[in-house]
Every structure is written in C-alpha cells, then in structure tokens.
Design a protein around this motif. Sequence first.
Motif, PDB file in Angstrom:
ATOM      1  N   TYR A   1       0.888  -1.160   0.000  1.00 39.90           N
ATOM      2  CA  TYR A   1       0.000   0.000   0.000  1.00 39.90           C
ATOM      3  C   TYR A   1       0.925   1.208   0.000  1.00 39.90           C
TER       4      TYR A   1
ATOM      5  N   ARG B   1       3.925   1.236   2.416  1.00 39.18           N
ATOM      6  CA  ARG B   1       3.635   0.290   3.490  1.00 39.18           C
ATOM      7  C   ARG B   1       3.443  -1.117   2.907  1.00 39.18           C
ATOM      8  N   LEU B   2       3.955  -2.113   3.633  1.00 37.41           N
ATOM      9  CA  LEU B   2       3.847  -3.486   3.170  1.00 37.41           C
ATOM     10  C   LEU B   2       2.530  -4.089   3.652  1.00 37.41           C
ATOM     11  N   GLY B   3       1.757  -4.677   2.739  1.00 33.47           N
ATOM     12  CA  GLY B   3       0.543  -5.381   3.143  1.00 33.47           C
ATOM     13  C   GLY B   3       0.882  -6.817   3.491  1.00 33.47           C
TER      14      GLY B   3
ATOM     15  N   GLU C   1      -1.396 -11.113  14.774  1.00 34.39           N
ATOM     16  CA  GLU C   1      -2.036  -9.968  15.413  1.00 34.39           C
ATOM     17  C   GLU C   1      -2.720  -9.086  14.376  1.00 34.39           C
ATOM     18  N   SER C   2      -3.540  -8.173  14.866  1.00 30.24           N
ATOM     19  CA  SER C   2      -4.160  -7.179  14.010  1.00 30.24           C
ATOM     20  C   SER C   2      -3.069  -6.386  13.291  1.00 30.24           C
ATOM     21  N   GLY C   3      -3.232  -6.201  11.971  1.00 34.28           N
ATOM     22  CA  GLY C   3      -2.252  -5.448  11.199  1.00 34.28           C
ATOM     23  C   GLY C   3      -1.123  -6.294  10.635  1.00 34.28           C
ATOM     24  N   SER C   4      -1.168  -7.623  10.864  1.00 34.46           N
ATOM     25  CA  SER C   4      -0.063  -8.471  10.411  1.00 34.46           C
ATOM     26  C   SER C   4      -0.172  -8.835   8.932  1.00 34.46           C
ATOM     27  N   GLY C   5      -1.310  -8.502   8.299  1.00 32.59           N
ATOM     28  CA  GLY C   5      -1.415  -8.726   6.863  1.00 32.59           C
ATOM     29  C   GLY C   5      -2.339  -9.869   6.469  1.00 32.59           C
ATOM     30  N   LYS C   6      -3.112 -10.363   7.414  1.00 34.05           N
ATOM     31  CA  LYS C   6      -3.967 -11.516   7.148  1.00 34.05           C
ATOM     32  C   LYS C   6      -5.043 -11.186   6.115  1.00 34.05           C
ATOM     33  N   THR C   7      -5.753 -10.098   6.345  1.00 34.95           N
ATOM     34  CA  THR C   7      -6.825  -9.716   5.431  1.00 34.95           C
ATOM     35  C   THR C   7      -6.264  -9.360   4.058  1.00 34.95           C
ATOM     36  N   THR C   8      -5.125  -8.679   4.057  1.00 34.90           N
ATOM     37  CA  THR C   8      -4.491  -8.336   2.792  1.00 34.90           C
ATOM     38  C   THR C   8      -4.194  -9.597   1.989  1.00 34.90           C
TER      39      THR C   8
HETATM   40  N1  LIG Z   1      -6.424  -0.212   2.088  1.00 31.79           N
HETATM   41  C1  LIG Z   1      -5.276  -0.015   2.762  1.00 31.79           C
HETATM   42  N2  LIG Z   1      -4.514   1.074   2.539  1.00 31.79           N
HETATM   43  C2  LIG Z   1      -3.364   1.270   3.203  1.00 31.79           C
HETATM   44  N3  LIG Z   1      -2.868   0.414   4.113  1.00 31.79           N
HETATM   45  C3  LIG Z   1      -3.572  -0.696   4.379  1.00 31.79           C
HETATM   46  C4  LIG Z   1      -4.820  -0.967   3.723  1.00 31.79           C
HETATM   47  N4  LIG Z   1      -5.301  -2.142   4.199  1.00 31.79           N
HETATM   48  C5  LIG Z   1      -4.403  -2.580   5.108  1.00 31.79           C
HETATM   49  N5  LIG Z   1      -3.372  -1.719   5.214  1.00 31.79           N
HETATM   50  C6  LIG Z   1      -2.182  -1.912   6.054  1.00 31.79           C
HETATM   51  O1  LIG Z   1      -1.570  -3.140   5.722  1.00 31.79           O
HETATM   52  C7  LIG Z   1      -1.153  -3.843   6.881  1.00 31.79           C
HETATM   53  C8  LIG Z   1      -1.860  -5.184   6.997  1.00 31.79           C
HETATM   54  O2  LIG Z   1      -3.240  -4.947   7.242  1.00 31.79           O
HETATM   55  P1  LIG Z   1      -4.339  -6.110   7.234  1.00 31.79           P
HETATM   56  O3  LIG Z   1      -4.087  -6.973   6.066  1.00 31.79           O
HETATM   57  O4  LIG Z   1      -5.668  -5.484   7.344  1.00 31.79           O
HETATM   58  O5  LIG Z   1      -3.974  -6.889   8.572  1.00 31.79           O
HETATM   59  P2  LIG Z   1      -4.833  -7.886   9.474  1.00 31.79           P
HETATM   60  O6  LIG Z   1      -5.965  -8.405   8.663  1.00 31.79           O
HETATM   61  O7  LIG Z   1      -3.853  -8.932   9.882  1.00 31.79           O
HETATM   62  O8  LIG Z   1      -5.297  -7.099  10.653  1.00 31.79           O
HETATM   63  C9  LIG Z   1      -1.425  -2.905   8.041  1.00 31.79           C
HETATM   64  O9  LIG Z   1      -0.264  -2.171   8.289  1.00 31.79           O
HETATM   65  C10 LIG Z   1      -2.526  -2.012   7.523  1.00 31.79           C
HETATM   66  O10 LIG Z   1      -2.502  -0.765   8.156  1.00 31.79           O
END
Ligand SMILES: Nc1ncnc2c1ncn2[C@@H]1O[C@H](COP(=O)(O)OP(=O)(O)O)[C@@H](O)[C@H]1O
Lengths: 286, 245
Positions: A41, A44-46, A65-72
């Motif tokens: 992103y 920033r690394l997803g 943990e939250s923010g570790s990139g799981k959803t990405t």
């Molecule tokens: N749409 C986005 N734009 C910018 N940064 C993003 C976006 N979605 C996620 N991030 C960033 O990417 C990283 C991984 O996020 P995410 O995949 O949502 O983690 P998780 O699902 O593990 O909580 C985080 O640092 C988050 O802030």
Amino acid sequence: MTTPASLPATGQATAEPPRAPLPADLPEDGLLAVRDLTVRYGRRLGCAEVTFDLWPGEVLGIVGESGSGKTTLLNALTGRVAIDGGRRLYAVPADDGGGWVDLDTLSEPKRRLLMRRDWGIVHQHPRDGLRLAVSAGANIGEPLMALGARHYGDIRSQALGWLDKVEIAPERIDDLPRTFSGGMQQRLQIARNLVTGPRLVFMDEPTGGLDVSVQARLLDLVRGLVDEMGLAAVIVTHDLAVARLLAHRLMVMKEGRVVESGLTDQVLDDPHHPYTQLLVSSVLQV
Amino acid sequence: MSIPPNGPPTDPPTGPSLSARGLAKTFVLHTQGGVRLPVFSGLDLEVHPGSCLALNGPSGAGKSTLLRALYANYRPDAGQVLIRHDGALLDLTAAPPRRVLEVRRRTLGYVSQFLRVIPRVPALDIVAEPFARAGGTLAEGRDRAATLLRRLNVPERLWHVAPATFSGGEQQRVNIARSFIVDYPVLLLDEPTASLDAANRAVVVELIHQARARGAALVGIFHDREVRDAVADTTFELTAQRTAA
Ligand SMILES: Nc1ncnc2c1ncn2[C@@H]1O[C@H](COP(=O)(O)OP(=O)(O)O)[C@@H](O)[C@H]1O
Ligand SMILES: Nc1ncnc2c1ncn2[C@@H]1O[C@H](COP(=O)(O)OP(=O)(O)O)[C@@H](O)[C@H]1O
Ligand SMILES: [Mg+2]
Ligand SMILES: [Mg+2]
C-alpha cells in the motif's frame, strides 16, 4: 515465451496477456498454489513473499495480530486487492479440463466463472457478503441463478434446505437479513457461499463480530460443513482457539510475512518462532 | 480374556511398527530470555506389533515430550520417527502435514492426558468422530462409541451432553473411548488411568490387552506401577537432563 502444454484452452488466446511458464514445483494433486505473493500500500507493506500450497479438503488457518497482513493476503488471493508481485495458481477441476492455470493471466471471463463456480468468500461483516435489501431465500438463491439455475421451485427448496443446515427457521425465508441477529446473518452468509458446492472457501474472521455465546454455534456449524463437504478453506483469524478448532494447518504472520507454519497442533503446542511463542503465551489456554 | 502380564504370543517379528532414531528435543523459550531446556538427545527406541513399551522416569524427565514427538505433535530438532503406515515406513518428522494427519486418522492414535472439549459436540459424537474420520460410517461409529462408553461406565444420561461439565474422570474415560474406537496399529497413551478408580483402571488394562492381542504396538506412560506391570512387556528409561549452563 512458450505456452505450457498442460494449460487448457481459455477462449481467445489473443485477448490474454502473455503467459509465463508455470512454476516447476506445483503439486500434482494440489488445489491452490501461491508463490511469493506481495502486496504494497504505497510504501507500506501489506504482505510479502507469501508462498504455500493447498490441497483439496485441507483447511489452512492464517493467524497473527491485528495489522499483520492476514486480510491483505486473503484479499490478494481472492483478487479483491491488486498484487504487486508473485503468482496465484489454481488447479482446474478434472471435468473442466484439469491442470494448473495462472489466475493472473487467465482471461477475465474465465477467471470470473471459475471463482463464481468454485470459490466462496465469507466476509467478516455479513453486510459485506449479503444483499441486505433482498430476502434470506433470495440471498441463497442468487448464487445458484448466477450459475444458470432457473427453476423457481428447485431454487426455493435448495434455499430451504440450506436454511435448515445453518439452523435458521424455514419461516424466515422471506424475511430481510437486516431483521436477523448478527449470528443468523453470518450463518446466512455461509449458506449463500456454500449452496453452489464450492471447492474452496475463504473466510475472514468468520466469528469476529459475534458475541462469544454465539461463536461456538457458528464454529461447530462451519466445522461440520467443511468436514461433510470435504471443502478446502483458507480461514483468517486472530483467535487461536478458532484456529485450533477449524484449521488443519497454520501460517503465522507478522508484519506481512509468514514467520512460522506447520500442523495446527505443532504450531500451537510447540511454537518455535519467538513471535509465535509470544502469541501462544499471551492467551489463557488454547 | 486372560493374557499373561509379559504379553501375548506374537507372530514372528515383522520389524517395528514405530521407531525413533537419534531423536533430540530442546525447548528454547524465547519469551523467557532464550532459556534452553534440553529434554533428550540421541534417543533410539522401537516398538513391535503386539508389544507395549512403558516410558519410565521421574516427573519432568521428558516422557510426555517424547510421546508427543512420536505423535508428531512436538517437532524434534534431530532424528526420525519411523512408522509403518499402509505397509511402508514413513518418517513423521519429514512428512508434510496432510500425510501426518492421514497417518493419525488411520494408523496412529494418541490418548492425551486431558480431553480437549469441543463446544456443543455431545460425548457420543466426540467418541464416534475418529471412527468416521478413519473411513467408517457415523452410525457404526455411534454404535461402537456406545459400547465403549458403557464399558467404561460413563452413565448413559451423559452421552448426549457436551463433556465440558463432566468430572475429570468422566472426561478422561471419554478420551480413552475416543482413542480405542479405531483399531489403530500404533497407540500412544499418556497416563490414561491417572484419574480413574480401580474398576475403570481394570477396564483400561483390558482394552490395552485386547489391543496388543490384535497386534497393535503401544507406547505408554503409566503412573500406576500395578497398571504398568499388567500392560507393558518392555520399558524405556528417561533421565532428567540438566539445563545447559
Ligand atoms: N487499504 C489499505 N490502505 C493502506 N494500508 C492498508 C490498507 N489495508 C491494510 N493496510 C495496512 O496493511 C497492513 C496489513 O493490514 P491487514 O491486512 O488489514 O492486517 P490484518 O488483517 O492482519 O489485521 C497494516 O499495516 C494495515 O494498516
Ligand atoms: N511445550 C513445551 N514448551 C516448553 N517446555 C516444555 C513443553 N513441554 C514440556 N516442556 C518441558 O520439558 C520438560 C519435560 O517435560 P515432560 O515431557 O512433560 O515430562 P514428564 O512427562 O516426564 O513429566 C519439562 O522441563 C517441561 O517443562
Ligand atoms: Mg483483518
Ligand atoms: Mg507427563
């Protein structure tokens, strides 16, 4: 660049981007193969350089943990987020020609068809995966119609069957999902995704928004259906107890990278990576 | 059924069902300053069809750790765990996860010290589930589950209840039934009789005798000397290792 012989015809070759040769290490009996998948992103690394194979019937848990990139990672797998590097390969069912295809060089119509027919996506928030303005029955019937079902009676009876499977009373079939509780909405979303008999299901924190008291019911349901249908699944969760219950195998993510992976009970009972040890020791008991 | 304490007569040896070669395990506790806990190293053992090997040693010697390593639950740092699965030898330490799960479904059973309760799933189904996973039908699994639960004196009124509220002894009997419902060629037992009364201990001894009689290879930790003498034909001694200075 030559086209690998195993690649099935995917419509008009001229409409497609050039194809790189398939990776040499694709498992013959696999279902999904991911190589060095990276999403950024901006700066920033997803997620970075994620590599794994998934087999039919296998449930892979992604924890961290939250923010570790799981959803990405999940969104990159399902094409909801553009990837900056790496490859996503899918093994087409035998009755559709078989063989591996690269999802990022497949023609758009073919990819859409495969995903609609073979994949399900269960979102963390039911509102992202349901159509709130149409009835529960229509929510289950729509995916069938998208695959060509036309017979109203059949569709309605399948919808009723699925309401029963996800423990929603049949008399709720014509109600709008917004009149449902959060747990019911999530069960309806699961029915909507499984009614077409997918081979592979992606779930992002399926119990995330639910009260603890309704989580157990949903977990038990998901566990039973995955088992019964022999589904392969990728399940994202930050809850190690959910991972323990549902996943055969785990990948632990930290700052976008996979730091440890293995059989679920190995990773949770004998964690090796400092971050996994911290995660496991931070919860009371899993 | 009477089987002498030193074991039933077995067929001519066909090689071990399970063996460990050069097995080593050290825990590294990163959350506690990287403390290293060496548990064992260079460990060799084998167990043959129809035989029961008892792991002996003081508390903390690493008996449970070894049993878990044999189950591929703990990951050893070195060595092999070779198991006979579908007639061929497989190294569990090197097998991919889905192969390990397949081995656990049909070949390798494990009675853990405590039952892991699954929310909402009644005792009868918890016991029947491994049978269905091993390829049987759920209906036959439930029949067999009922037989085992009855034998282990779990009151019938509890069969349709999730075991979360059961006593320790009741949970342990559910756990034992769950692991004896499949005729695993190899079975690992971690203090299976620890929280049982004399009558139920005797049932477990009988189940182990029957397993040996059908040719299963067993490895167990038996807190109770009487039980150990009654079921095991060989022993393996573990001694506590000192933490590396
Ligand atoms: N749409 C986005 N734009 C910018 N940064 C993003 C976006 N979605 C996620 N991030 C960033 O990417 C990283 C991984 O996020 P995410 O995949 O949502 O983690 P998780 O699902 O593990 O909580 C985080 O640092 C988050 O802030
Ligand atoms: N998952 C684990 N992580 C860290 N240390 C462990 C773990 N399991 C066991 N140990 C340690 O290994 C040693 C042997 O324990 P265990 O195998 O339970 O012994 P026994 O069963 O002989 O009483 C002990 O020091 C114990 O604290
Ligand atoms: Mg997320
Ligand atoms: Mg022990």
